[in-house]
Design a protein around this motif. Structure first.
Motif, short mmCIF file in Angstrom:
data_model
loop_
_atom_site.label_atom_id
_atom_site.label_comp_id
_atom_site.label_asym_id
_atom_site.label_seq_id
_atom_site.Cartn_x
_atom_site.Cartn_y
_atom_site.Cartn_z
N ARG A 73 1.46 -1.73 0.30
CA ARG A 73 -0.01 -0.43 0.45
C ARG A 73 0.55 1.29 -0.44
O ARG A 73 2.07 0.98 0.41
CB ARG A 73 -1.01 -0.26 1.05
CG ARG A 73 -2.16 0.89 1.23
CD ARG A 73 -2.84 0.40 2.32
NE ARG A 73 -4.59 1.07 1.59
CZ ARG A 73 -5.37 1.33 1.14
NH1 ARG A 73 -4.53 0.46 0.69
NH2 ARG A 73 -6.20 2.24 1.29
N CYS A 74 0.27 2.01 -1.24
CA CYS A 74 1.19 3.55 -0.84
C CYS A 74 0.12 4.95 -1.40
O CYS A 74 -0.61 4.02 -1.64
CB CYS A 74 2.70 3.38 -2.02
SG CYS A 74 2.19 3.04 -3.78
N GLU A 94 7.49 10.99 -5.49
CA GLU A 94 6.44 9.44 -4.64
C GLU A 94 6.50 8.30 -5.49
O GLU A 94 6.72 7.47 -5.35
CB GLU A 94 4.72 10.30 -5.48
CG GLU A 94 4.36 11.15 -4.37
CD GLU A 94 3.56 12.19 -4.38
OE1 GLU A 94 2.53 12.02 -4.40
OE2 GLU A 94 3.49 12.83 -5.75
N ARG A 122 9.97 6.56 -4.16
CA ARG A 122 9.28 5.64 -3.44
C ARG A 122 8.95 4.38 -3.37
O ARG A 122 9.33 3.35 -3.36
CB ARG A 122 9.61 6.83 -2.17
CG ARG A 122 9.71 7.42 -1.13
CD ARG A 122 9.21 7.97 -0.41
NE ARG A 122 8.45 9.14 -0.92
CZ ARG A 122 8.27 10.58 -1.75
NH1 ARG A 122 9.85 10.79 -1.24
NH2 ARG A 122 7.03 11.03 -1.53
N ALA A 123 8.06 4.42 -4.29
CA ALA A 123 6.98 3.64 -4.30
C ALA A 123 7.22 2.62 -5.08
O ALA A 123 7.97 0.71 -4.62
CB ALA A 123 5.62 3.74 -4.60
N ARG A 163 10.54 0.65 -3.12
CA ARG A 163 9.71 -0.46 -1.80
C ARG A 163 9.23 -1.29 -2.92
O ARG A 163 8.98 -2.82 -2.04
CB ARG A 163 8.07 0.31 -1.66
CG ARG A 163 8.88 1.62 -0.19
CD ARG A 163 7.84 2.41 0.67
NE ARG A 163 6.54 1.41 1.40
CZ ARG A 163 5.76 1.16 1.32
NH1 ARG A 163 5.06 2.87 1.00
NH2 ARG A 163 4.69 0.95 2.11
#
Length: 117
Positions: A2-3, A62, A65-66, A69
């Motif tokens: 989840r992001c 953004e 980053r996702a 991950r």
């Protein structure tokens, strides 16, 4: 995983991102990019595909980053392509005389051809 991208929550899975990007041709990379499979995509292009939002609605940070991950390799600038080494210049043969300028001999030519002087 989840992001949040552009204030909207997303449940992203690495295999789903790979399958969504499988048939898409990468745009020219000029900034932040991500390696998916054997292709290098701009992160904004990937973000637009996986979120179905306009790329002006989110930042590259953004999406980066996702993607990090999720386990993707991201770069701030495009990775340098492996280019072949430049071919060496051909060697000059000693049997061919090299052209020389009149200034190379150290003497300056008379611009009037020896007239009047």
């Amino acid at each position: 995983m989840r992001c949040v991208i552009a204030r909207f929550p997303f449940d992203l899975v690495k295999s789903e991102v790979e399958s969504k990007m499988a048939g898409i041709r990468p745009e020219e990379v000029t900034g932040a990019c991500v390696v998916i499979g054997r292709k290098v995509f701009p992160v904004k292009q990937v973000g637009e595909v996986i979120t179905r939002q306009d790329r002006r609605d989110f930042t590259a940070a953004e999406v980066t980053r996702a993607l990090v991950r999720l386990g993707f390799t991201c770069h701030a600038t495009p990775p340098q392509a492996q280019s072949p080494a430049p071919a060496p210049a051909p060697a000059q043969s000693e049997s061919q005389p090299q052209p020389q300028s009149p200034l190379a001999s150290g003497s300056t030519p008379d611009p009037f051809g020896g007239i009047g002087g």
